[in-house]
Scaffold this active site. Structure first.
Site, PDB file in Angstrom:
ATOM      1  N   TYR A  31       0.838  -1.206   0.000  1.00 27.51           N
ATOM      2  CA  TYR A  31       0.000   0.000   0.000  1.00 27.51           C
ATOM      3  C   TYR A  31       0.866   1.246   0.000  1.00 27.51           C
ATOM      4  O   TYR A  31       2.079   1.178   0.216  1.00 27.51           O
ATOM      5  CB  TYR A  31      -0.947  -0.004   1.204  1.00 27.51           C
ATOM      6  CG  TYR A  31      -0.291   0.332   2.534  1.00 27.51           C
ATOM      7  CD1 TYR A  31       0.575  -0.565   3.158  1.00 27.51           C
ATOM      8  CD2 TYR A  31      -0.511   1.557   3.153  1.00 27.51           C
ATOM      9  CE1 TYR A  31       1.172  -0.249   4.368  1.00 27.51           C
ATOM     10  CE2 TYR A  31       0.087   1.882   4.368  1.00 27.51           C
ATOM     11  CZ  TYR A  31       0.930   0.975   4.965  1.00 27.51           C
ATOM     12  OH  TYR A  31       1.538   1.273   6.160  1.00 27.51           O
ATOM     13  N   ARG A  50       8.284   4.036  -4.607  1.00 30.81           N
ATOM     14  CA  ARG A  50       8.314   3.122  -3.454  1.00 30.81           C
ATOM     15  C   ARG A  50       7.253   2.032  -3.604  1.00 30.81           C
ATOM     16  O   ARG A  50       7.491   0.865  -3.265  1.00 30.81           O
ATOM     17  CB  ARG A  50       8.097   3.916  -2.152  1.00 30.81           C
ATOM     18  CG  ARG A  50       8.284   3.059  -0.908  1.00 30.81           C
ATOM     19  CD  ARG A  50       8.228   3.869   0.361  1.00 30.81           C
ATOM     20  NE  ARG A  50       6.922   4.451   0.587  1.00 30.81           N
ATOM     21  CZ  ARG A  50       6.630   5.289   1.577  1.00 30.81           C
ATOM     22  NH1 ARG A  50       7.582   5.661   2.442  1.00 30.81           N
ATOM     23  NH2 ARG A  50       5.423   5.778   1.727  1.00 30.81           N
ATOM     24  N   ARG A  99      -7.549 -20.607  -1.202  1.00 32.28           N
ATOM     25  CA  ARG A  99      -6.462 -20.389  -0.242  1.00 32.28           C
ATOM     26  C   ARG A  99      -5.385 -21.474  -0.313  1.00 32.28           C
ATOM     27  O   ARG A  99      -5.611 -22.625   0.059  1.00 32.28           O
ATOM     28  CB  ARG A  99      -7.039 -20.325   1.181  1.00 32.28           C
ATOM     29  CG  ARG A  99      -5.972 -19.954   2.216  1.00 32.28           C
ATOM     30  CD  ARG A  99      -6.557 -19.890   3.620  1.00 32.28           C
ATOM     31  NE  ARG A  99      -5.544 -19.520   4.599  1.00 32.28           N
ATOM     32  CZ  ARG A  99      -4.646 -20.366   5.124  1.00 32.28           C
ATOM     33  NH1 ARG A  99      -4.651 -21.635   4.763  1.00 32.28           N
ATOM     34  NH2 ARG A  99      -3.751 -19.941   6.005  1.00 32.28           N
ATOM     35  N   HIS A 101      -0.872 -21.256   0.202  1.00 37.10           N
ATOM     36  CA  HIS A 101       0.155 -20.265   0.515  1.00 37.10           C
ATOM     37  C   HIS A 101       0.904 -19.797  -0.721  1.00 37.10           C
ATOM     38  O   HIS A 101       1.117 -18.610  -0.917  1.00 37.10           O
ATOM     39  CB  HIS A 101       1.144 -20.821   1.548  1.00 37.10           C
ATOM     40  CG  HIS A 101       0.580 -20.842   2.935  1.00 37.10           C
ATOM     41  ND1 HIS A 101      -0.490 -21.626   3.285  1.00 37.10           N
ATOM     42  CD2 HIS A 101       0.930 -20.160   4.056  1.00 37.10           C
ATOM     43  CE1 HIS A 101      -0.782 -21.436   4.561  1.00 37.10           C
ATOM     44  NE2 HIS A 101       0.071 -20.546   5.061  1.00 37.10           N
ATOM     45  N   LYS A 145       6.525  -1.691   1.977  1.00 43.42           N
ATOM     46  CA  LYS A 145       5.303  -1.134   2.582  1.00 43.42           C
ATOM     47  C   LYS A 145       4.178  -2.147   2.403  1.00 43.42           C
ATOM     48  O   LYS A 145       3.265  -1.991   1.580  1.00 43.42           O
ATOM     49  CB  LYS A 145       4.978   0.235   1.973  1.00 43.42           C
ATOM     50  CG  LYS A 145       4.140   1.102   2.901  1.00 43.42           C
ATOM     51  CD  LYS A 145       4.210   2.550   2.523  1.00 43.42           C
ATOM     52  CE  LYS A 145       3.193   3.406   3.252  1.00 43.42           C
ATOM     53  NZ  LYS A 145       3.298   3.418   4.700  1.00 43.42           N
ATOM     54  N   LEU A 201      11.178   1.637   7.166  1.00 46.78           N
ATOM     55  CA  LEU A 201      10.562   2.049   5.903  1.00 46.78           C
ATOM     56  C   LEU A 201      11.293   3.306   5.427  1.00 46.78           C
ATOM     57  O   LEU A 201      11.497   4.229   6.225  1.00 46.78           O
ATOM     58  CB  LEU A 201       9.078   2.360   6.118  1.00 46.78           C
ATOM     59  CG  LEU A 201       8.361   2.665   4.807  1.00 46.78           C
ATOM     60  CD1 LEU A 201       7.998   1.376   4.080  1.00 46.78           C
ATOM     61  CD2 LEU A 201       7.114   3.501   5.029  1.00 46.78           C
TER      62      LEU A 201
HETATM   63  N1  PDD Z   1       2.975   5.209   7.482  1.00 46.35           N
HETATM   64  N2  PDD Z   1       7.652   4.076   8.990  1.00 46.35           N
HETATM   65  C1  PDD Z   1       6.521   3.334   8.966  1.00 46.35           C
HETATM   66  C2  PDD Z   1       6.535   1.998   9.636  1.00 46.35           C
HETATM   67  C3  PDD Z   1       5.363   3.827   8.341  1.00 46.35           C
HETATM   68  O1  PDD Z   1       4.250   3.059   8.294  1.00 46.35           O
HETATM   69  C4  PDD Z   1       5.391   5.111   7.747  1.00 46.35           C
HETATM   70  C5  PDD Z   1       4.198   5.675   7.043  1.00 46.35           C
HETATM   71  C6  PDD Z   1       6.589   5.855   7.815  1.00 46.35           C
HETATM   72  C7  PDD Z   1       6.708   7.220   7.202  1.00 46.35           C
HETATM   73  O2  PDD Z   1       6.724   7.162   5.799  1.00 46.35           O
HETATM   74  P1  PDD Z   1       6.190   8.385   4.923  1.00 46.35           P
HETATM   75  O3  PDD Z   1       6.932   9.589   5.350  1.00 46.35           O
HETATM   76  O4  PDD Z   1       6.505   8.006   3.535  1.00 46.35           O
HETATM   77  O5  PDD Z   1       4.715   8.511   5.231  1.00 46.35           O
HETATM   78  C8  PDD Z   1       7.701   5.294   8.422  1.00 46.35           C
HETATM   79  C9  PDD Z   1       1.748   5.599   6.815  1.00 46.35           C
HETATM   80  C10 PDD Z   1       1.456   7.040   6.896  1.00 46.35           C
HETATM   81  C11 PDD Z   1       0.618   4.712   7.283  1.00 46.35           C
HETATM   82  O6  PDD Z   1       0.847   3.517   7.420  1.00 46.35           O
HETATM   83  O7  PDD Z   1      -0.516   5.192   7.446  1.00 46.35           O
END
Ligand code: PDD
Length: 283
Positions: A31, A50, A99, A101, A145, A201
């Site tokens: 996402y 990303r 389902r 894996h 992500k 991340l």
């Molecule tokens: N989260 N680290 C983690 C674990 C995150 O989930 C996020 C972002 C960030 C910051 O990344 P960015 O600056 O690109 O938003 C760092 C989003 C906002 C969420 O999960 O809602």
């Protein structure tokens, strides 16, 4: 509310996803979350790059003929948010299949997106927030992500229950990042933040903030901070799409400085706001 699902814009209550979808069964997807500042998608190229990296790492085929920027803009328009503060959420799963894996032979990725109004956390920006430290219980690919967020959810819930804004996750003795934000502290006038690795991340806000530090002459060390050094921090902050630059004034029971956001944090926060406004003006 109009959402986007697999090529169609439709009312949210008409959006239907199969119970066989691997997002539902395995959290098998990726996402992105972006800010739309009065219709301007903040650092969209970095978010799309990303997203692409996450999908590649999960070996999910990027859906053909899907223009995420066009979907986001259309959703903002259809939901009367083109001139407002909003967030954009996009998700791609491996698709629906019985389902098992291992990857299904012929599933089509499910693409879902929505937008929502967003209220800037102005009071927290002004006063700063408390964070708590918790053990990092995530996997070793935090750079992806992925929608598989249960350790983040549990940590964030624990933070809320402790009256904190965010949980800072500690792995092998180092405070790496938050449950939904990156983390930095000021030690001896130098901003310290964990370097890019498979354990954080690569946040877009972090990237912009480090660029602003360089423009402002704020010294930066991309080095993880030991949990035991947090007591020496003069200032701390979170970086993230929803937080922007969020001052941290308390870590667990420890108040930082005089309990107010520190000067370097304020400088960076203001520079970030100015940059956002400049992006908005440029359109
Ligand atoms: N989260 N680290 C983690 C674990 C995150 O989930 C996020 C972002 C960030 C910051 O990344 P960015 O600056 O690109 O938003 C760092 C989003 C906002 C969420 O999960 O809602």
């Amino acid at each position: 509310m109009t959402v986007y699902l697999n090529g169609e814009f439709l009312p949210k209550d008409q959006a239907r996803i199969s119970p066989d979808d691997r997002a539902f069964l395995f959290a098998d997807g990726a996402y992105e979350v972006l800010r739309a500042y009065r219709g301007h998608l903040f650092r969209a190229c970095e978010h799309w790059d990303r997203f692409d990296c996450s999908l590649k790492a999960l070996r999910i085929a990027s859906p053909a003929n899907t223009d995420f920027a066009a979907i986001a803009s259309e959703l903002l328009k259809r939901n009367n948010l083109a001139d407002a503060e909003a967030i954009v959420y996009l998700q791609v799963s491996r698709g629906a299949a019985p389902r098992k894996h291992a990857f299904p032979a012929d599933a089509t990725p499910t693409v879902y997106a929505y937008v929502a109004p967003f209220a800037n956390p102005v009071e927290k920006w002004a006063a700063g927030v408390k964070v708590i430290t918790l053990p990092d219980q995530r996997w070793a690919r935090c750079d992806i992500k992925s929608i598989s967020l249960l350790p983040n959810v549990l940590a964030n819930q624990q933070a809320q229950e402790a009256g904190a804004h965010e949980a800072v996750l500690v792995r092998d003795g180092f405070a790496l990042e938050g449950s939904l934000s990156n983390f930095a502290v000021v030690l001896d006038g130098v901003l310290h933040t964990a370097p890019r690795s498979n354990y954080i991340l690569p946040g877009i806000t972090r990237l912009v903030a480090l660029g602003l530090c360089s423009a402002l002459g704020i010294p930066v060390k991309e080095f993880p901070v030991a949990e035991t050094d947090l007591k020496c921090a003069a200032e701390a902050m979170l970086f993230g799409t929803t937080n922007e630059v969020m001052p941290v004034v308390q870590i667990n029971d420890l108040k930082l400085g005089d309990g107010q956001p520190g000067p370097l944090t304020r400088q960076l926060q203001q520079a970030f706001r100015n940059y956002v406004e400049e992006c908005q003006r440029r359109g």
